[in-house]
Design a protein around this motif. Sequence first.
Motif, short mmCIF file in Angstrom:
data_model
loop_
_atom_site.label_atom_id
_atom_site.label_comp_id
_atom_site.label_asym_id
_atom_site.label_seq_id
_atom_site.Cartn_x
_atom_site.Cartn_y
_atom_site.Cartn_z
N SER A 51 0.84 -1.21 0.00
CA SER A 51 0.00 0.00 0.00
C SER A 51 0.87 1.25 0.00
CB SER A 51 -0.92 0.02 1.22
OG SER A 51 -1.81 -1.07 1.19
N ASP A 172 -5.53 -1.44 -4.92
CA ASP A 172 -4.96 -1.97 -3.67
C ASP A 172 -5.89 -3.04 -3.11
OD1 ASP A 172 -3.48 -2.39 -1.44
OD2 ASP A 172 -3.64 -0.35 -0.65
N GLU A 173 -5.54 -4.29 -3.33
CA GLU A 173 -6.38 -5.41 -2.89
C GLU A 173 -7.85 -5.17 -3.21
OE1 GLU A 173 -5.39 -7.11 0.88
OE2 GLU A 173 -3.46 -6.10 0.88
MG LIG Z 1 -1.97 -2.89 2.08
#
Ligand SMILES: [Mg+2]
Length: 236
Positions: A51, A172-173
């Motif tokens: 991240s 991000d995911e």
């Molecule tokens: Mg992360």
Amino acid sequence: MSENNTVLKAMGIHRIFPSGMTELHVLKGVDFELKRGEVVSLLGSSGSGKSTLLHILAGLDTPTDGTVMWGDTNIFALKDRVRSYLRNANLGFIFQFHHLFPELTALENVMLPLLIGGSDKSEARKKAEGLLERFGLSDRAEHFPSQLSGGEAQRVAVARAIVSEPQILLADEPSGNLDSENKKILHGMLLDISAQFGTAILIATHNIELAMITQRILYLTDGRLSDRSPSGGIVV
Ligand SMILES: [Mg+2]
Ligand SMILES: Nc1ncnc2c1ncn2[C@@H]1O[C@H](COP(=O)(O)OP(=O)(O)OP(=O)(O)O)[C@@H](O)[C@H]1O
């Protein structure tokens, strides 16, 4: 854009966070390049800095050292306001938790980047409605985020991230909180977007199935990127 189709380039990225009396050196010289239309996944254990790296590549966080280029533009040499303007035009970001504006409807959330970019309101509405329809959300357009399911909210977030047809999409995911059916839908959407618009996509994920359908897998280990997993196999 650079002549060799590189839409995003990072060189020598370091990020050090203060941590009590000491420092946490999360990124230790990351070099990275993303070309037009490429879909790349970023794997790494929890806390490895995925991240942190995505936020820096998006210009949402400043590296302790290093350079990030969007096309030919060195983004940290720009004033904040100019960088924000360019980000809105060139880069979409999908957060792990959708980060929609709670006081705006699904439709208004998707229209927002276009309105910020100076588009005419009726044009923005038309485009946003078109995307919501494409993602099967037409009858949710007037819902507020709290009135959407997790999968619906994440699809709205994808629509918002791509409505300006950015060259770069950072995710991000994006499917981290979805069930397997919604995961599949979202992964298909990301590949479609890249195929249709030539969008370059970098996806931080723990999801092996998603990583396997991308063109390139990178691993973030000990603050550095490599195309080899630390153990030789695929590690998440
Ligand atoms: Mg992360
Ligand atoms: N603002 C901050 N201040 C101090 N430390 C931070 C900050 N942001 C992140 N960190 C630390 O940096 C490290 C990397 O965090 P990051 O969120 O980038 O990891 P990640 O790879 O995305 O993990 P996950 O897979 O769990 O999402 C962690 O140890 C985290 O605690």
